[in-house]
Enzyme design. Structure first.
Site, PDB file in Angstrom:
ATOM      1  CG  ASP A 132      -1.718   1.044   1.377  1.00 40.48           C
ATOM      2  OD1 ASP A 132      -1.339   2.200   0.646  1.00 40.48           O
ATOM      3  OD2 ASP A 132      -2.680   1.129   2.601  1.00 40.48           O
ATOM      4  CG  HIS A 133       3.145   4.119  -3.191  1.00 38.32           C
ATOM      5  ND1 HIS A 133       3.690   4.899  -2.720  1.00 38.32           N
ATOM      6  CD2 HIS A 133       4.099   3.892  -4.330  1.00 38.32           C
ATOM      7  CE1 HIS A 133       4.924   4.781  -2.685  1.00 38.32           C
ATOM      8  NE2 HIS A 133       4.989   5.059  -3.889  1.00 38.32           N
ATOM      9  NE  ARG A 134      -4.351   4.291   1.453  1.00 42.84           N
ATOM     10  CZ  ARG A 134      -5.036   3.896   1.785  1.00 42.84           C
ATOM     11  NH1 ARG A 134      -5.716   4.381   1.772  1.00 42.84           N
ATOM     12  NH2 ARG A 134      -4.965   2.883   2.412  1.00 42.84           N
TER      13      ARG A 134
END
Ligand SMILES: Cc1cc2nc3c(=O)[nH]c(=O)nc-3n(C[C@H](O)[C@H](O)[C@H](O)COP(=O)(O)OP(=O)(O)OC[C@H]3O[C@@H](n4cnc5c(N)ncnc54)[C@H](O)[C@@H]3O)c2cc1C
Lengths: 466, 438
Positions: free
Chosen positions: B410-412
């Site tokens: 999850d790039h966040r």
């Protein structure tokens, strides 16, 4: 303090407000200078419907042969037609008197004026019976209604003889042979339809580019066609430059699409809109905010003057009896401290001409202008079983849905009985129905209302009978 | 007095479930602890035990009923000294006092002379009509449009206050709720912006009715569909792939299993992957994190969820605090969890939560794949088959057992470098399993 609430004006706005006030336990008085029931019961909604019924029946006599029936000759007694209409109005007005008594609402006959006071303006009534009475209350509600707009600059002013407003048009001594109706809103169209049914040559003049301009464009177009079929004539996008009396009648100078023209007729009806009854009541002295003839209110009917409220026609459009009543109920519930959301439900509008027109919510064009992605459906009565059986195949039903949410956001109809059918869509919209709910709803067969179901299905490419 | 038997909440978040099976029928006598029914949620099947003793007086919800709301009365128990008692008054949650606004006697047209029978004078009611609670026992009252808008926005109606008549939830309430919703399930309002998904019927897409069988969606299928769609659409995800040589791991596993044989415990490659992930997560804690609008949640423990395939679906039971557990314990736990998952006998707390997931399709010969993130976790590891492959060692071609793993991030929360750091921490742990214990 004499009362909790004083309502000024006993039209459908005022008297319904008073009843609700009494239900809520508030000590209530209502002041009326003319007739209980206001314009609606005495000079508007109800007596016109009585006239229109006479006209419609008379017109139908011409088509009896379509049904295998026959009569020889037909005629009418105009005086009796008018008398019937007045009788209906009177019956309903006395019905209101009964309701006031039942709810222990004090009815004060006279003309009211307001004077500055706290917590609400004082009400001074010039009594019909003579003399005056000064009354105090915690809350005063203006429900004084409206009257026909006049435009003296071009002669659009009633003269009591040949130039009429709805009031004179409701009670003429004889039926005119020819007439010009200025304004193609519901009121203008209804009178045009009635007098045409009795055989008058009628021309309707509309300033905008289509008749019944508040309706969906497709309905306006279909309506004009249907009325023209019955012999009504129209001038749209037409500007009246002068209305004047001639020896034998009236003459109207107008300009339509760059062409000047003069029309002659026995009488003219001025139906160019409504002005609120805001004069001669001391409203200016109170500093009441009034905008273009209408009292400025918030969603509960609250004005800028403490203790003073306004509802109904005097508080602005749409000028409809049911809007006035609902607005009044919201206002009084707010006053009584109930939680009030204001009148948020969609308000249907009907025109009781032949054919009838009814609508609720947004037109397709208005929805698009509001940036809503629209799915619209249509279904013509021409293929509806009940309509064919009844020989009433004119018209159609149109639905407008919000494509994103499936919410029904508008419905538009023209045809027989559509003023009775529109409530179905009004209920659906008030309950926030989506297309699925309308698909699921079982409509009885055979009914004209099935066209409502089909028009809903059609918006989603699922129409069954075309 | 009869006693209401209520639909139990199998987990704190459960709102409704399917009454899968009754073990009793009216007339049966039960005592506390007897299994009376089985409840199926989207995740598990649980047995409902009688709390009181007595005779089952009535079964109110038939077997197979879906969407039974928590706390709905599902059966009645005849209390002691209760003969053929008259139907007792339901001791329900207080019903919304519908605050009956006196109805307007909408009679615009009574004839003056023929007055209708006077209606009972409605009680004056100057008091505030409070919006009545919107639940009448078990139903959430909401307009059709409100329901649809809530669904489109991923809003739970249970958390919305209704302002319509009798507390009904209307469009305006959803709009208000959306305006201020923290929208955990709705990162960045992506779905709201995307608008509804227009689903055409199969017929509309050219697949005629009758050419297929339709299997109804059960709770698990719906949950998988919803959670995976939400995640794939709303979580900005990317994969990182790395090859791991596992000859050392396989040798170590053989040794360990030989040692554990007397205890009847067998450690699988997957158990070792779980352990290695837990250790790697402790070393790269940024990868053991969840994105929330309020901030990044840095988890204290590596709670590793392992994907278990079921006949018709999958479930992810959790090895809690796997970093603290030895391989033997992990092996015992995974075996037990997997077995009970297949029997649908997991308790909600055994499959809810988790900070990281491991999904293994090696047994099917899958070489590599990238799983969909199991929200709110920050990453999931997809484990491929361990197979002999040619590798270059010291400039020479050699043969090694290689396993390809892919980390979906999850790039966040997990940036590329963080994911890479995690994989570089994981690789030596699996190539040299001894390092797991240092
Ligand atoms: C020809 C015609 C047809 C219509 N048809 C329809 C229809 O089919 N459907 C529909 O919905 N609407 C129709 N309308 C509109 C409808 O009549 C009005 O919207 C409605 O009457 C407005 O109600 P109201 O209570 O606001 O005001 P009104 O009905 O105008 O009542 C106001 C009352 O206040 C009184 N008043 C004013 N000033 C004072 C004062 N100072 N002191 C004491 N009393 C005062 C007036 O005498 C009047 O009785 C029609 C109108 C006309 C003219």
């Amino acid at each position: 303090m004499d009362f909790d609430v004083i309502v000024i004006g006993a039209g459908p706005g005022g008297y319904v407000t008073a009843i609700r006030a009494s239900q809520l336990g508030l000590k209530t008085a209502i002041i009326e200078r003319e007739n209980l029931g206001g314009v609606c019961l005495n000079w508007g909604c109800i007596p016109t419907k009585a006239l229109l019924k006479s006209g419609e029946l008379y017109e139908q006599l011409d088509h009896l042969s379509d049904y295998g029936l026959a009569i020889t000759g037909r005629s009418y007694d105009f005086t009796k037609v008018i008398e019937r209409s007045r009788g209906v109005a009177k019956q309903l007005s006395s019905g209101v008197a009964f309701l006031m008594k039942k709810h222990k609402i004090e009815v004060i006959e006279g003309s009211a004026k307001l004077e500055k006071a706290a917590p609400a303006p004082k009400v001074v009534v010039a009594l019909k019976a003579g003399g005056s009475r000064t009354l105090t209350a915690k809350h005063v509600i203006l429900a004084t209604g409206a009257r026909a707009r006049t435009i003296p600059a071009v002669g659009l002013v009633p003269d009591g003889e040949r130039i009429w407003t709805y009031r004179e048009a409701m009670v003429p001594k004889t039926a005119p042979k020819s007439m010009i109706v200025i304004g193609s809103g519901a009121i203008g169209i209804e009178f045009a339809s009635f007098y045409r049914a009795l055989g008058a040559e009628v021309t309707v003049i509309e300033a905008l580019d289509r008749i019944l301009p508040v309706e969906d464009e497709e309905v306006s177009k279909a309506a004009q066609k249907a009325f023209e079929k019955r012999g009504l004539k129209f001038r749209v996008a037409a500007k009246v430059s002068k209305l004047s009396k001639s020896k034998t009648g009236v003459s109207v100078a107008l300009e339509a699409k760059g062409k000047a023209e003069t029309l002659e007729a026995e009488v003219a009806i001025v139906a160019v809109g409504i002005d609120g009854n805001v004069e001669d009541m001391g409203l200016e002295a109170l500093g009441l905010k009034i905008d273009r003839g209408h009292v400025v209110i918030d969603r509960h009917g609250v004005t800028n003057v403490p203790g003073l409220y306004a509802i109904g026609d005097v508080a602005g459009p749409p000028w409809l009896a049911h809007k006035a009543s609902h607005e009044g109920v919201h206002c009084i519930e707010h006053i009584a401290g109930l939680k009030d959301s204001g009148l948020t439900a969609p308000i249907p509008g009907c025109t009781y001409a032949n054919p009838q027109v009814a609508s609720v919510g947004l037109t397709e064009a208005a929805a698009k202008a509001a940036g809503i992605e629209v799915k619209a459906g249509r279904f013509p009565f021409r293929v509806n079983g009940k309509a064919i059986a009844a020989g009433e195949t004119e018209g159609f039903v149109k639905t407008v849905f919000d494509a994103k949410t499936g919410a029904l956001i508008g419905a538009h109809m023209i045809g027989a009985e559509v003023t009775e059918m529109i409530q179905g869509f009004a209920i659906a919209m008030t309950l926030e129905a989506t297309e699925e709910d309308l698909f699921e709803t079982v409509f009885a067969h055979p009914t004209l209302s099935e066209a409502m179901h089909e028009a809903s299905l059609d918006a989603y490419g699922r129409v069954l009978h075309i | 007095m009869s006693i209401d038997i209520l639909m139990p909440a199998l987990s704190p978040t459960m709102e409704e479930g399917t009454l899968a099976k009754w073990h009793v029928k009216p007339g049966d006598t039960v005592k506390a602890g007897d299994v009376i029914a089985e409840i199926e949620t989207d995740k598990a099947t649980m047995e409902v035990e009688a709390v009181d003793e007595g005779e089952i007086e009535a079964v109110l919800v038939p077997e197979g009923t879906e969407g039974v709301k928590v706390n709905a009365v599902i059966a009645k128990l005849k209390g002691e000294g209760d003969g053929a008692a008259p139907p007792p008054v339901k001791a329900d949650a207080p019903k919304a006092e519908a605050a009956p606004a006196p109805k307007a006697e909408a009679a615009p047209a009574p004839k003056a002379e023929a007055a209708p029978a006077p209606a009972p004078a409605p009680a004056p009611q100057p008091a505030q009509t409070t919006a009545a609670p919107k639940t009448d026992g078990d139903r959430v009252f909401a307009s059709p449009l409100a329901r649809r808008l809530a669904q489109q926005a991923g809003l739970d109606l249970g958390g919305v206050t209704g302002s319509g008549p009798h507390g009904r939830i209307i469009k305006a309430d959803i709009e208000a709720a959306r305006g201020k919703a923290p929208a955990i399930a709705q990162p960045a309002g992506a779905a709201a912006a995307a608008g509804p998904r227009q689903v055409q019927s199969l017929e509309q897409q050219g697949i005629p009715a009758g050419s297929y069988d339709l299997i109804p969606l059960d709770g698990m299928r719906k949950t998988v569909a919803r959670r995976m769609t939400d995640s794939f659409r709303d979580v900005p995800h990317f994969p990182l792939t790395i090859d791991i040589e596992i000859d050392g791991l396989l040798a170590a596993r053989a040794k360990i299993n030989a040692l554990l044989e007397k205890d009847g415990v067998k450690v699988s490659v997957n158990d070792m992957v779980i352990k290695a992930c837990a250790v790697a997560l402790k070393r790269v804690p940024e990868a053991n994190a969840s994105y929330t609008p309020e901030g990044i949640a840095m988890h204290h423990h590596a709670d590793i969820a392992m994907a278990v395939a079921l006949d018709h679906g999958l479930i992810t039971p959790i090895i809690r605090a796997a970093e603290t557990k030895g391989l033997a314990q992990i092996a015992v736990e995974t075996k037990d969890l997997a077995a009970r998952a297949r029997d649908k006998k997991l308790k909600p707390e055994e499959f809810q939560g988790g900070t990281f997931s491991v999904s293994n399709l090696g047994m099917f010969g899958i070489k590599s794949f990238a799983s969909i993130i199991n929200e709110p976790q920050g990453a999931i590891l997809s484990v491929g088959v361990g197979e002999k492959r040619p590798v270059v060692k010291n400039g020479e071609l050699a043969i090694a057992t290689v396993m390809t793993v892919t980390l979906t991030c999850d790039h966040r929360v997990v940036d590329g470098s963080v994911g890479a750091k995690f994989l570089s921490a994981l690789k030596p742990l699996l190539e040299e399993p001894l390092t797991m214990i240092v």
